[in-house]
Design a protein around this motif. Structure first.
Motif, PDB file in Angstrom:
ATOM      1  N   ALA A 129      38.630  36.930  32.280  1.00  0.00           N
ATOM      2  CA  ALA A 129      39.106  38.239  31.858  1.00  0.00           C
ATOM      3  C   ALA A 129      38.640  39.282  32.855  1.00  0.00           C
ATOM      4  O   ALA A 129      37.601  39.136  33.476  1.00  0.00           O
ATOM      5  CB  ALA A 129      38.571  38.554  30.462  1.00  0.00           C
ATOM      6  N   PRO A 130      39.378  40.369  33.082  1.00  0.00           N
ATOM      7  CA  PRO A 130      38.990  41.419  34.043  1.00  0.00           C
ATOM      8  C   PRO A 130      37.605  41.983  33.764  1.00  0.00           C
ATOM      9  O   PRO A 130      36.827  42.198  34.681  1.00  0.00           O
ATOM     10  CB  PRO A 130      40.082  42.468  33.852  1.00  0.00           C
ATOM     11  N   ALA A 131      37.213  42.221  32.587  1.00  0.00           N
ATOM     12  CA  ALA A 131      35.904  42.806  32.263  1.00  0.00           C
ATOM     13  C   ALA A 131      34.785  41.859  32.639  1.00  0.00           C
ATOM     14  O   ALA A 131      33.756  42.248  33.201  1.00  0.00           O
ATOM     15  CB  ALA A 131      35.845  43.143  30.775  1.00  0.00           C
ATOM     16  N   ALA A 135      34.882  39.535  34.971  1.00  0.00           N
ATOM     17  CA  ALA A 135      34.805  39.455  36.429  1.00  0.00           C
ATOM     18  C   ALA A 135      34.038  40.643  36.989  1.00  0.00           C
ATOM     19  O   ALA A 135      33.214  40.514  37.905  1.00  0.00           O
ATOM     20  CB  ALA A 135      36.200  39.400  37.027  1.00  0.00           C
ATOM     21  N   GLU A 136      34.327  41.823  36.448  1.00  0.00           N
ATOM     22  CA  GLU A 136      33.610  43.006  36.936  1.00  0.00           C
ATOM     23  C   GLU A 136      32.122  42.926  36.636  1.00  0.00           C
ATOM     24  O   GLU A 136      31.278  43.306  37.464  1.00  0.00           O
ATOM     25  CB  GLU A 136      34.207  44.256  36.285  1.00  0.00           C
ATOM     26  N   GLU A 167      30.593  40.535  39.129  1.00  0.00           N
ATOM     27  CA  GLU A 167      30.462  41.171  40.444  1.00  0.00           C
ATOM     28  C   GLU A 167      29.316  42.177  40.455  1.00  0.00           C
ATOM     29  O   GLU A 167      28.526  42.255  41.411  1.00  0.00           O
ATOM     30  CB  GLU A 167      31.785  41.866  40.799  1.00  0.00           C
TER      31      GLU A 167
END
Length: 464
Positions: free
Chosen positions: A89-91, A93-94, A97
């Protein structure tokens, strides 16, 4: 019936085989088969067997299809591709990172902090080392100053006599007679000049100097410039001041300030008994009190007492000394002294030399040799030849000065024992006849009694 008959007979012969016979027959057949198989294999190994024709690829594929259960004429389906992992999910991954970046930042921050800690530790260590070095340097400087102050205090404690006190006997001699002559109230006439002539020629100032003083006074009286005794006294005093004011009459410390030569080599000469070794010790004490480094050379090897006396002075003033064996070559000792002075970068080297009677030609030759050898040890040395004279010798001191000057080129004179004689007028004769500056006069036993010669002070003390 024979076997042949049986073979020819049309009737079959019944075989009655038991179970045991059958087993044995089977074993025989198996053994024969094994032997035949082994023979065939051995024959193939020896002769080699030609390879058979290769199996066509179509047959291999059909065989594989049959084994896989695929009908003939249909290609097998490719294996299914592995299922792709679900994309995060995008959240998430952020967050991942950001977590990696934070870990990297913390790692670099830790490395930077470690480098800074090491730098600070190194600077602190260097600072402490500098402080320790500075502390040791300050302690060494303070120790040196205390030593110099103590040496200066000892010199000052040995407060010497004034030049006037040292010339007391001379003043009671010919100067007292001059004072009596000048005390008369009558005019200056020929009888006055005759009395002046007698006083001057008995004053150990030398015939040449006495004649010059008398003729100068007589000429001025003839011109009526000196009509009364007071004017005659002032004229004599002025003329004596002019005679003793020889250029170059200065202290050794002034030589050091004026010259860049280091070490400044002084070769001290004089006959035995003139006070040469004692003068060297007093000069060393004065130079050390002035903050100069001094090295002594015991070049008077013909007299054992001279070396011992100089060692006592060296210990007293805190100066090193170079001494050879008694009776050794004086030039060699002086050479070693100068070389050591060059290596140790001392300010002044004072060389004692032999001092047998000046009438002995070998002495002068020996001193010339020392002078040459010293010049080889340090080009330009000795920078000063200092002659020590005993004032009690009177006019004989003038003869000594002349011979030493002709042989060595004397650059200065030390007149010792001036306090013990009425022949202090010899200073006037030496300056007039030889034009050699008197640098020091000795008026007592203490270090401070070796006084730098001042022409004006000498004249004032003489006529006090």
């Amino acid at each position: 019936m024979t076997l042949l008959d049986l073979a020819r007979s049309p009737r079959p012969i019944p075989l009655a085989l038991t179970a045991g016979d059958l087993v044995g027959l089977g074993l025989v057949v198996a053994l024969v088969a094994l032997l035949v198989t082994a023979a065939v294999r051995l024959l193939r190994q020896r002769r080699g067997r030609a390879p058979g024709p290769p199996v066509p690829s179509e047959e291999i594929e059909r065989e594989l299809e049959r084994e896989a259960g695929v009908p003939e004429g249909r290609l097998p389906e490719p294996p299914p591709a592995p299922a792709a992992a679900p994309a995060p999910a995008p959240a998430a991954a952020e967050e991942e990172e950001a977590r990696k970046k934070e870990e990297y930042r913390r790692k670099k921050e830790a490395e930077r902090a470690e480098k800074e800690r090491r730098r600070l530790a190194r600077e602190e260590e260097e600072r402490r080392a500098r402080e320790e070095e500075d502390r040791r340097a300050r302690e060494a400087e303070e120790a040196r100053r205390r030593e110099e102050e103590e040496r200066r205090r000892r010199v000052e404690a040995e407060a010497g006599r004034t030049l006037a006190a040292g010339l007391e006997k001379t003043r009671t001699g010919f100067v007292a007679r001059l004072q009596g002559l000048f005390g008369s109230r009558g005019p200056v006439d020929e009888s006055t000049l005759a009395e002046l002539e007698e006083i001057l020629f008995t004053a150990d100032i030398g015939v040449k100097t006495a004649t010059a003083l008398l003729e100068g006074a007589r000429e001025r009286v003839r011109r009526r410039e000196l009509e009364d005794p007071d004017k005659l006294k002032a004229a004599l005093r002025e003329e004596i001041a002019r005679i003793v004011s020889v250029p170059g009459a200065r202290d050794l410390s002034e030589d050091l300030a004026a010259s860049g030569a280091r070490p400044w080599v002084v070769m001290v000469v004089g006959v035995n008994g003139s006070g040469k070794t004692t003068t060297i010790g007093k000069l060393a004490a004065k130079l050390r009190a002035g903050g100069h480094s001094v090295l002594l050379g015991a070049g008077d090897t013909f007299r054992a007492a001279a070396g011992e006396q100089l060692e006592i002075w060296a210990e007293r003033v805190g100066a090193p000394i170079v001494r050879g064996k008694d009776g050794s070559d004086p030039a060699s000792v002086c050479f070693d002294t100068v070389r050591r002075g060059v290596e140790e970068k001392v300010d002044v080297v004072l060389l004692d030399t032999a001092g047998r009677l000046h009438t002995k030609l070998p002495l002068m030759e020996e001193l010339k040799k020392v002078q040459r050898v010293v010049g080889k040890a340090l080009p330009g040395a000795p920078h000063l030849v200092l002659l020590v004279l005993d004032a009690t010798n009177g006019q004989n001191a003038i003869a000594q000065a002349r011979q030493f000057h002709e042989a060595l080129g004397v650059g200065g004179i030390v007149l010792t024992k001036l306090d013990g004689t009425a022949k202090g007028g010899v200073v006037i004769g030496i300056c007039d006849e030889l034009a050699i500056p008197v640098r020091y006069v000795g008026v007592g036993e203490k270090v401070a009694d070796l006084r730098a010669f001042d022409a004006r002070e000498f004249v004032d003390a003489l006529f006090e």
